[in-house]
Design an enzyme around this catalytic site. Sequence first.
Site, mmCIF file in Angstrom:
data_model
loop_
_atom_site.group_PDB
_atom_site.id
_atom_site.type_symbol
_atom_site.label_atom_id
_atom_site.label_comp_id
_atom_site.label_asym_id
_atom_site.label_seq_id
_atom_site.Cartn_x
_atom_site.Cartn_y
_atom_site.Cartn_z
ATOM 1 N N GLY A 174 8.787 -14.291 -1.949
ATOM 2 C CA GLY A 174 9.887 -13.396 -1.610
ATOM 3 C C GLY A 174 11.198 -13.679 -2.324
ATOM 4 O O GLY A 174 12.264 -13.301 -1.833
ATOM 5 N N ASN B 127 12.230 -12.235 -5.000
ATOM 6 C CA ASN B 127 12.804 -10.930 -5.367
ATOM 7 C C ASN B 127 13.437 -10.246 -4.158
ATOM 8 O O ASN B 127 14.490 -9.620 -4.269
ATOM 9 C CB ASN B 127 11.742 -10.030 -6.001
ATOM 10 N N ILE C 36 -3.149 -3.353 -3.615
ATOM 11 C CA ILE C 36 -3.175 -2.083 -4.352
ATOM 12 C C ILE C 36 -2.884 -0.941 -3.366
ATOM 13 O O ILE C 36 -3.402 -0.927 -2.250
ATOM 14 C CB ILE C 36 -4.578 -1.847 -4.990
ATOM 15 N N LEU C 37 -2.048 0.011 -3.791
ATOM 16 C CA LEU C 37 -1.793 1.202 -2.971
ATOM 17 C C LEU C 37 -2.721 2.318 -3.434
ATOM 18 O O LEU C 37 -3.038 2.419 -4.623
ATOM 19 C CB LEU C 37 -0.335 1.649 -3.127
ATOM 20 N N ASN D 15 8.467 -0.673 -8.502
ATOM 21 C CA ASN D 15 7.762 -1.962 -8.569
ATOM 22 C C ASN D 15 8.399 -2.836 -9.639
ATOM 23 O O ASN D 15 8.858 -2.333 -10.660
ATOM 24 C CB ASN D 15 6.292 -1.696 -8.945
ATOM 25 N N HIS E 274 7.460 -5.712 -12.347
ATOM 26 C CA HIS E 274 6.322 -6.349 -13.015
ATOM 27 C C HIS E 274 6.851 -7.458 -13.923
ATOM 28 O O HIS E 274 7.796 -7.222 -14.691
ATOM 29 C CB HIS E 274 5.516 -5.327 -13.822
#
Length: 207
Positions: free
Chosen positions: A12, A14, A93-94, A108, A110
Amino acid sequence: MLNIGVLVSGGGSNLQAIIDKIESGYIKNVSIVTVVSSKPDAYALERAKKHGIKGICISRKTFNNIDEYDEALISHFKAHEVDLVVMAGFLSILGERFTKAYEGRVINIHPALIPSFCGKGFYGIIPHQKVIESGVKVTGATVHFVELEADAGPIILQKAVYVQDDDTPEILQKRVMEQAEWEILPEAIRLFAENRLVIEGRRVKII
Ligand code: GAR
């Protein structure tokens, strides 16, 4: 006020960067209304708690299929009146239902410069291992809008970071976080909150 829901899976850091920039006043009119973890023991949930933010674990494993998982996430975010979903180190994964329901409202981070070192299987420490193996001199981080295909949506912000000769994946991961991720993810949220992001095909214009 823009309500954000943050999806996490691990440490966490970020999430912490976002919290810090909201608390310092750099990001205005944004509230983190829920933190959702894919793992029950994610330290990110502790970080949320320390700042008085409600956290919950919604694990893919407890659902029969991706549609049911998507529906659970959609109803959770709807119940919290979430305007923007932020994937901040989210390693699940969504599915199609979720990405459709929140089209243009999911971002998101990356840990590489998309379209390099991304896609299926490139998550966490792995992009940094592959970067070192490949011998490239520059890597970085990317914030992008989320589509069904992994790491494929329109790019909002990118920041480059140099690879050093004696880097290990862990050292490089830390540098990419410090020099790129913790800066561009909060920045993208600030721009979204100020209505300054315009998606035009594959490009995101910052107005
Ligand atoms: C971050 O490096 C993030 O970019 C990455 O996982 C790490 C989570 O760290 N995300 C992905 O690889 C998604 N494809 P954090 O929990 O300390 O923010």
